[in-house]
Design a protein around this motif. Structure first.
Motif, mmCIF file in Angstrom:
data_model
loop_
_atom_site.group_PDB
_atom_site.id
_atom_site.type_symbol
_atom_site.label_atom_id
_atom_site.label_comp_id
_atom_site.label_asym_id
_atom_site.label_seq_id
_atom_site.Cartn_x
_atom_site.Cartn_y
_atom_site.Cartn_z
ATOM 1 N N HIS A 1 -121.905 -36.178 77.708
ATOM 2 C CA HIS A 1 -122.289 -36.838 78.953
ATOM 3 C C HIS A 1 -123.721 -36.448 79.297
ATOM 4 O O HIS A 1 -124.175 -35.344 79.005
ATOM 5 C CB HIS A 1 -121.370 -36.426 80.098
ATOM 6 N N ASP B 1 -120.283 -44.184 74.775
ATOM 7 C CA ASP B 1 -120.150 -43.640 76.127
ATOM 8 C C ASP B 1 -121.385 -42.826 76.503
ATOM 9 O O ASP B 1 -121.858 -42.892 77.636
ATOM 10 C CB ASP B 1 -118.909 -42.752 76.240
ATOM 11 N N GLU C 1 -117.574 -41.454 85.097
ATOM 12 C CA GLU C 1 -118.605 -41.006 86.023
ATOM 13 C C GLU C 1 -119.142 -42.165 86.841
ATOM 14 O O GLU C 1 -119.739 -41.970 87.877
ATOM 15 C CB GLU C 1 -119.764 -40.369 85.249
#
Length: 147
Positions: free
Chosen positions: A43, A87, A118
């Motif tokens: 992320h 992602d 998120e």
């Protein structure tokens, strides 16, 4: 230190006798995304938390270029990215498409990530907010427009 060295060598390695074409840079950016996944960074928030701003900005730029020009998702491409890579670059649409194709009968429909998204609106502005807040910490226009 190893993480930074590995990622920067991937992005900036250059043979001074050859000119960098757009295709070469695209290949390096995609290799950097795979290196980020290999290092356990899934992320963008992890980039902000674990790396200084000066180190993370070139990586965020590589992520942006990959978001704009992702690798093709088809059966003929043997070097297809895993859903986690899509992602990471903010292309959740391609990650979902790929994961649905891998698990067509509902076995594990959301095998990409078991954590909540998120981006609750799925509009892609969370990535833009993260990037702009790093570059322009006092400018709240993107954050206000996303509300």
């Amino acid at each position: 230190t190893w993480l930074v060295l590995r990622l920067f060598c991937t992005i900036f390695e250059r043979n001074f006798l050859e000119t960098i074409s757009e295709e070469t840079q695209c290949h390096r950016d995609r290799a950097a995304i795979m290196a980020l996944l290999d290092e356990g960074i899934y992320h963008l928030i992890q980039l902000q938390d674990e790396l200084p701003v000066g180190v993370s900005l070139p990586l965020l730029e590589a992520i942006r270029r990959c978001r704009l020009n992702p690798p093709p998702v088809d059966d003929s491409n043997m070097d297809c990215w895993p859903p986690a890579a899509f992602d990471l670059i903010g292309r959740n649409d391609l990650a979902e498409f790929l994961s649905q194709r891998q698990f067509p009968r509902g076995g594990q429909a959301n095998a990409v990530d078991d954590t909540p998204s998120e981006d609750p609106d799925n509009d892609g502005l969370v990535v833009l907010e993260d990037y702009s807040s790093m570059v322009f910490p006092d400018d709240n226009r993107v954050r206000e427009a996303a509300r």
